[in-house]
Each structure stands twice: as C-alpha cells, then as structure tokens.
Design an enzyme around this catalytic site. Structure first.
Site, PDB file in Angstrom:
ATOM      1  N   ILE A 103       0.703  -1.205   0.079  1.00  0.00           N
ATOM      2  CA  ILE A 103      -0.125   0.051  -0.050  1.00  0.00           C
ATOM      3  C   ILE A 103       1.007   1.470   0.041  1.00  0.00           C
ATOM      4  O   ILE A 103       0.787   2.335  -0.774  1.00  0.00           O
ATOM      5  CB  ILE A 103      -0.953   0.046   1.268  1.00  0.00           C
ATOM      6  CG1 ILE A 103      -1.889  -1.168   0.989  1.00  0.00           C
ATOM      7  CG2 ILE A 103      -1.962   1.394   1.136  1.00  0.00           C
ATOM      8  CD1 ILE A 103      -2.447  -1.416  -0.277  1.00  0.00           C
ATOM      9  N   GLU A 104       2.067   1.292   0.737  1.00  0.00           N
ATOM     10  CA  GLU A 104       2.728   2.595   0.949  1.00  0.00           C
ATOM     11  C   GLU A 104       3.564   2.679  -0.402  1.00  0.00           C
ATOM     12  O   GLU A 104       3.808   3.898  -0.941  1.00  0.00           O
ATOM     13  CB  GLU A 104       3.782   2.107   1.938  1.00  0.00           C
ATOM     14  CG  GLU A 104       3.322   2.204   3.396  1.00  0.00           C
ATOM     15  CD  GLU A 104       2.848   3.719   3.658  1.00  0.00           C
ATOM     16  OE1 GLU A 104       3.122   4.635   2.948  1.00  0.00           O
ATOM     17  OE2 GLU A 104       2.420   3.816   4.764  1.00  0.00           O
ATOM     18  N   SER A 105       4.108   1.656  -1.082  1.00  0.00           N
ATOM     19  CA  SER A 105       5.016   2.019  -2.347  1.00  0.00           C
ATOM     20  C   SER A 105       4.914   0.903  -3.455  1.00  0.00           C
ATOM     21  O   SER A 105       5.533   1.279  -4.474  1.00  0.00           O
ATOM     22  CB  SER A 105       6.628   1.781  -1.774  1.00  0.00           C
ATOM     23  OG  SER A 105       6.674   0.258  -1.369  1.00  0.00           O
TER      24      SER A 105
END
Length: 357
Positions: free
Chosen positions: A214-216
């Site tokens: 989800i972050e990267s």
C-alpha cells in the site's frame, strides 16, 4: 537551471541537519520546508522545459528519472505495471530514447546513490536488475544483460514508437507493459528481508508485506510529498527518530540509510513493533490492536486514540470494551483523516492475500 542545481546541492544539508534531542520538532520543520522548496523549484523547472501539463515527479509508486538535460525521462508506474520512456529532444530523439530504455531496464534495486531530482547519469547497471522477470522482451525472455536490453530497445523503437504533441513540443515515447504478476514478483524479491525483520521484531510478515504494497507497491525508489522514503515510506524525523532511540542510537537515519531496502524494511518493521508493543500495547484484543497499529502507521498513534476519546486512558478503556469489528468500523468511519480511514481498509484487505506466503 542554476537555481535547481543550487537547491540540489543544499538539499542534503537540509535533510541531514541534526540538533539536540529537544530540537526534533524544529529540525522536522526545517526538513519539511527545505524539501518543499526543493520540490517546488524542481516542478517549476520541469514545467519550463516540458510545459504546463507535462510535469511528472517521482512518488511513492512512481519512479521518475530525468536525463539528457531533463529532455528525456523514464517513468515506471509500479501500481499500473507500465514503463514509459519519453523525450522532447529535438535532435536524434530515438538515440535518447534508446539509452534511457536500456538504463531503465537494467537499474538495480539500491537507490541510495541515485538523485531522482537531477539529470545526472548516476544509475548503476545491476547484475540483478530491479525489473528482472517483471519485463519480458519481444521474444518472451527476461532481461538481465545489456545486449538483450539493447536489442529490445531497438525492437521497441522500430515497432512501438509513438508520437504526440503537447503545446509546442513533439513528444516521442515507447511504453512497455510489465508482466501481469509483477507485484507478486517484487513481493517475493523482498520476502527474505521481510522474514528476517518479522522474526527480529515479532511483527506478522503478512502485515509488513501489506504495508509495503500500500505504501510503495514495492518500489525501493519511493518518495512522497512528505519526504517519506523507500519501500515502507519511513519518515526520518518521526518514525526514524523513534526507531533509532529504541535501538540506542542518537539522531535519525540518513536518506541513504533508508533507501537501502534491507534497512528500510528493518526500520519500518521496528516502528510497527513500537506501535504494537509500546504506544498501543494497552489494547488487549490482538485484532483490535492490529487495526489500531495499521491506522497509526499512517496517521500516528495519538490520532487513533483521539478517535475514541481525548483522554488516552479513557480511549483505551473504550477500545477494550468494543469488539474488533466495532473498532474497525469506528476507525474507518470516524477517524479525522480520510487518508487514514482508507489506509486501514486497504492494508487490511491486502494483508489477507499475504497470509499464504
């Protein structure tokens, strides 16, 4: 362009200045202001060169690297699974594209020495390219060596070259699709590092993988408008400071430290362990605590507790008298940050898929 170069020179000073322990907030303000200035000037220079509607800057899930005096750029969209190389070079645009295609296909997965905001040719060709196995050439083969990358570049320029106009510019480009399971391939690439950090800090590896996605989208070059860095989007002056303090270190991790994939995963996982074992340890139900930890990774532990009560102890009591489903519903509907509300939903959903790993 001289202004941009000057900012690029002072940027490391702006993001690595250190002070006494009681100056962390002041340091954070300096870091943030310095980064905002750098990004604003960078965007302005790209707009001057490419045009108003063609500003493209690296982000958490988008690798963007300029070359050829900023007239050529490579864009890897790790979410969509596409690679676009384009140029506005007026002379010999195909050669500019060819060089950028080869370099992009062979980049390594250690961005610690790469400056995404310059046009410097500082990309290190790797024996194990970041995109190996995620891109297949016209013969269906993965690309590891320069010869195969060059042959594929020639094929693309002969068969897939596109032309469009934007303002006064003619933009030449090629777009390369990644394999359908590119996300899964990147996840497996980092699985040994994730398992090591999971065992070290007692954090479920499925949670680490879900947050990385989800972050990267497993982009080791990931940066954000808040200057969060790397695979787990660690911020030097907040999570980085907490982790270093926990580890008995002074100050905060450097940018190059956090751009190293193993260091980034270690630091991000250590911060998750702080959230679950310290800041939010008073939540008795493990599932409720997991929901709180996920939300806190995005928006901070304080905002999680304030969603339930302005008094910390009262917040813990309220949470502990709720079912996990009620905690989830409260965080996804009442948390003050819309981003944090969506974040819990997305990470929780992604984690389900990684429990099979």
């Amino acid at each position: 362009m001289k202004k941009l170069i000057a900012l690029l020179v002072i940027a490391p000073l702006l993001v690595s200045c250190s002070g006494k322990k009681n100056q962390y907030h002041e340091e954070w303000v300096k870091d943030t202001n310095g980064f905002d200035i750098l990004m604003g000037q960078f965007a302005h220079n790209i707009e001057n060169i490419w045009g108003l509607n063609e500003v493209l800057i690296a982000g958490p899930k988008d690798y963007v690297k300029y070359s050829d005096q900023y007239y050529t750029r490579s864009h890897i969209n790790f979410d969509a699974g596409t690679i676009t190389i384009e140029t506005i070079a007026g002379t010999n645009p195909t050669e500019s594209l060819r060089q950028a295609i080869i370099t992009t296909l062979l980049i390594g997965d250690d961005p610690s020495n790469v400056d995404l905001y310059s046009d410097a040719n500082d990309i290190q060709i790797s024996k194990e390219p970041l995109l190996y196995g995620q891109v297949l050439d016209n013969t269906g083969q993965p690309i590891r060596w320069q010869g195969r990358a060059a042959s594929f570049a020639d094929y693309l320029l002969q068969n897939k070259l596109q032309r469009r106009t934007s303002g006064l510019h003619v933009i030449w480009s090629v777009t390369i699709p990644m394999v359908p399971n590119h996300l899964d391939k990147r996840a497996h690439k980092y699985l040994p590092m994730v398992r090591k950090a999971s065992e070290k800090y007692g954090v479920d590896q499925s949670l680490i993988l879900a947050i990385m996605q989800i972050e990267s989208s497993f982009n080791p070059y990931a940066v954000s408008h808040s200057d969060a860095l790397g695979l787990m989007q660690v911020v030097q002056h907040s999570a980085g400071v907490d982790v270093f303090r926990m580890q008995g270190k002074w100050g905060k991790p450097s940018r190059s430290y956090l751009f190293d994939p193993e260091n980034n995963i270690d630091t991000g996982t250590a911060y998750l362990s702080i959230l679950q074992g310290n800041y939010l340890a008073s939540i008795s139900n493990t599932t409720s605590r997991r929901y709180a930890v996920i939300t806190a990774y995005n928006g901070g532990a304080g905002s999680v507790l304030r969603t339930f009560s302005s008094d910390k102890n009262r917040a813990f009591d309220i949470i502990n008298n709720m079912s996990p489903n009620e905690v989830y519903q409260t965080l996804t509907t009442n948390h003050p940050s819309a981003e944090s509300r969506r974040y819990l939903y997305k990470v929780n959903k992604a984690q389900t898929g990684y429990r099979r790993y």
